[in-house]
Design a protein around this motif. Sequence first.
Motif, PDB file in Angstrom:
ATOM      1  N   UNK A 117     -10.137  10.061  -6.939  1.00  0.00           N
ATOM      2  CA  UNK A 117      -9.006   9.184  -6.606  1.00  0.00           C
ATOM      3  C   UNK A 117      -8.433   9.557  -5.243  1.00  0.00           C
ATOM      4  N   UNK A 118      -8.171  10.843  -5.045  1.00  0.00           N
ATOM      5  CA  UNK A 118      -7.596  11.286  -3.769  1.00  0.00           C
ATOM      6  C   UNK A 118      -8.567  10.998  -2.627  1.00  0.00           C
ATOM      7  N   UNK A 119      -9.859  11.267  -2.837  1.00  0.00           N
ATOM      8  CA  UNK A 119     -10.855  11.002  -1.804  1.00  0.00           C
ATOM      9  C   UNK A 119     -10.932   9.523  -1.454  1.00  0.00           C
ATOM     10  N   UNK A 120     -10.867   8.666  -2.456  1.00  0.00           N
ATOM     11  CA  UNK A 120     -10.914   7.220  -2.208  1.00  0.00           C
ATOM     12  C   UNK A 120      -9.670   6.753  -1.461  1.00  0.00           C
ATOM     13  N   UNK A 121      -8.507   7.280  -1.832  1.00  0.00           N
ATOM     14  CA  UNK A 121      -7.268   6.902  -1.138  1.00  0.00           C
ATOM     15  C   UNK A 121      -7.323   7.345   0.316  1.00  0.00           C
ATOM     16  N   UNK A 122      -7.741   8.592   0.542  1.00  0.00           N
ATOM     17  CA  UNK A 122      -7.840   9.071   1.919  1.00  0.00           C
ATOM     18  C   UNK A 122      -8.906   8.310   2.697  1.00  0.00           C
ATOM     19  N   UNK A 123     -10.022   7.994   2.047  1.00  0.00           N
ATOM     20  CA  UNK A 123     -11.079   7.242   2.697  1.00  0.00           C
ATOM     21  C   UNK A 123     -10.642   5.835   3.075  1.00  0.00           C
ATOM     22  N   UNK A 124      -9.731   5.254   2.293  1.00  0.00           N
ATOM     23  CA  UNK A 124      -9.267   3.889   2.583  1.00  0.00           C
ATOM     24  C   UNK A 124      -8.441   3.812   3.863  1.00  0.00           C
ATOM     25  N   UNK A 125      -8.004   4.958   4.363  1.00  0.00           N
ATOM     26  CA  UNK A 125      -7.203   4.964   5.593  1.00  0.00           C
ATOM     27  C   UNK A 125      -8.071   5.045   6.842  1.00  0.00           C
ATOM     28  N   UNK A 126      -9.384   5.145   6.661  1.00  0.00           N
ATOM     29  CA  UNK A 126     -10.308   5.309   7.773  1.00  0.00           C
ATOM     30  C   UNK A 126     -11.086   4.007   7.986  1.00  0.00           C
ATOM     31  N   UNK A 127     -11.336   3.651   9.225  1.00  0.00           N
ATOM     32  CA  UNK A 127     -12.183   2.508   9.550  1.00  0.00           C
ATOM     33  C   UNK A 127     -11.470   1.175   9.452  1.00  0.00           C
ATOM     34  N   UNK A 157     -15.571   4.546  -0.405  1.00  0.00           N
ATOM     35  CA  UNK A 157     -16.628   4.943  -1.318  1.00  0.00           C
ATOM     36  C   UNK A 157     -17.084   6.373  -1.036  1.00  0.00           C
ATOM     37  N   UNK A 158     -17.325   6.671   0.237  1.00  0.00           N
ATOM     38  CA  UNK A 158     -17.725   8.032   0.606  1.00  0.00           C
ATOM     39  C   UNK A 158     -16.649   9.058   0.274  1.00  0.00           C
ATOM     40  N   UNK A 159     -15.390   8.698   0.532  1.00  0.00           N
ATOM     41  CA  UNK A 159     -14.285   9.602   0.194  1.00  0.00           C
ATOM     42  C   UNK A 159     -14.189   9.841  -1.296  1.00  0.00           C
ATOM     43  N   UNK A 160     -14.410   8.782  -2.086  1.00  0.00           N
ATOM     44  CA  UNK A 160     -14.376   8.928  -3.548  1.00  0.00           C
ATOM     45  C   UNK A 160     -15.481   9.835  -4.048  1.00  0.00           C
ATOM     46  N   UNK A 161     -16.691   9.666  -3.507  1.00  0.00           N
ATOM     47  CA  UNK A 161     -17.814  10.518  -3.916  1.00  0.00           C
ATOM     48  C   UNK A 161     -17.603  11.970  -3.508  1.00  0.00           C
ATOM     49  N   UNK A 162     -17.186  12.166  -2.253  1.00  0.00           N
ATOM     50  CA  UNK A 162     -16.947  13.537  -1.770  1.00  0.00           C
ATOM     51  C   UNK A 162     -15.792  14.189  -2.530  1.00  0.00           C
ATOM     52  N   UNK A 163     -14.731  13.429  -2.768  1.00  0.00           N
ATOM     53  CA  UNK A 163     -13.583  13.963  -3.507  1.00  0.00           C
ATOM     54  C   UNK A 163     -13.938  14.300  -4.944  1.00  0.00           C
ATOM     55  N   UNK A 172       0.831  -1.195   0.000  1.00  0.00           N
ATOM     56  CA  UNK A 172       0.000   0.000   0.000  1.00  0.00           C
ATOM     57  C   UNK A 172       0.870   1.251   0.000  1.00  0.00           C
ATOM     58  N   UNK A 173       2.013   1.167   0.646  1.00  0.00           N
ATOM     59  CA  UNK A 173       2.925   2.311   0.692  1.00  0.00           C
ATOM     60  C   UNK A 173       3.384   2.692  -0.716  1.00  0.00           C
ATOM     61  N   UNK A 174       3.594   1.702  -1.585  1.00  0.00           N
ATOM     62  CA  UNK A 174       4.005   1.969  -2.964  1.00  0.00           C
ATOM     63  C   UNK A 174       2.907   2.747  -3.696  1.00  0.00           C
ATOM     64  N   UNK A 175       1.649   2.392  -3.432  1.00  0.00           N
ATOM     65  CA  UNK A 175       0.533   3.088  -4.056  1.00  0.00           C
ATOM     66  C   UNK A 175       0.517   4.565  -3.661  1.00  0.00           C
ATOM     67  N   UNK A 176       0.675   4.837  -2.380  1.00  0.00           N
ATOM     68  CA  UNK A 176       0.692   6.229  -1.910  1.00  0.00           C
ATOM     69  C   UNK A 176       1.835   7.013  -2.537  1.00  0.00           C
ATOM     70  N   UNK A 177       2.993   6.390  -2.631  1.00  0.00           N
ATOM     71  CA  UNK A 177       4.149   7.066  -3.229  1.00  0.00           C
ATOM     72  C   UNK A 177       3.910   7.321  -4.721  1.00  0.00           C
ATOM     73  N   UNK A 178       3.235   6.394  -5.393  1.00  0.00           N
ATOM     74  CA  UNK A 178       2.933   6.577  -6.812  1.00  0.00           C
ATOM     75  C   UNK A 178       1.984   7.753  -7.020  1.00  0.00           C
ATOM     76  N   UNK A 179       0.946   7.837  -6.195  1.00  0.00           N
ATOM     77  CA  UNK A 179      -0.006   8.948  -6.299  1.00  0.00           C
ATOM     78  C   UNK A 179       0.691  10.266  -6.012  1.00  0.00           C
ATOM     79  N   UNK A 180       1.520  10.310  -4.984  1.00  0.00           N
ATOM     80  CA  UNK A 180       2.255  11.527  -4.656  1.00  0.00           C
ATOM     81  C   UNK A 180       3.183  11.922  -5.800  1.00  0.00           C
ATOM     82  N   UNK A 181       3.883  10.972  -6.385  1.00  0.00           N
ATOM     83  CA  UNK A 181       4.776  11.256  -7.514  1.00  0.00           C
ATOM     84  C   UNK A 181       4.010  11.808  -8.697  1.00  0.00           C
ATOM     85  N   UNK A 182       2.827  11.247  -8.951  1.00  0.00           N
ATOM     86  CA  UNK A 182       2.003  11.728 -10.055  1.00  0.00           C
ATOM     87  C   UNK A 182       1.652  13.202  -9.864  1.00  0.00           C
TER      88      UNK A 182
END
Length: 145
Positions: free
Chosen positions: A61-71, A81-87, A1-11
């Motif tokens: 995308x950002x909302x879904x990634x941030x939402x995946x860190x909750x719960x 899902x909620x983070x993706x919709x709100x984002x 999962x850390x690789x995914x976060x780094x990829x999004x940040x690099x993008x």
Amino acid sequence: MRVFYMSVLSLFLLVGCATNKGPLYDGSSYKQMKRIEIGRVIKQRPVVISDNGTGTFLGAVVGAVLGSTVGRGSGTTLAMLGGGLAGGYAGKEIGKANGAELTVELESGEMVVVVVKGSDFIAVGDRVKIIKDGNKVAQVDKISN
């Protein structure tokens, strides 16, 4: 999962690598001949230009990634899902731009309407140069008197 976060940040870091020293031309149309029309602005009204979809997509995308860190468990899925919709909604709103609809009387006597981003630089009475790419407006510039 850390690789995914780094990829999004690099993008996000690499998105702004081009310099902003002029108008943006599409990669397939910059070699084509453009036409110029000269005219005078006779009417201007403010408009809002909607997002072309990029802001909505990136926000989702950002909302879904941030939402995946909750719960935990199925709560993570709902938060994602909620983070993706709100984002997506936030990205759509952020992607909107102020613009101006200009009614221009060309030197030929023809009347045209063009829409430009921003509205502070062109006013009623200004002479403008409209650069056309086929039937599309590539750029509108105020002509100094």
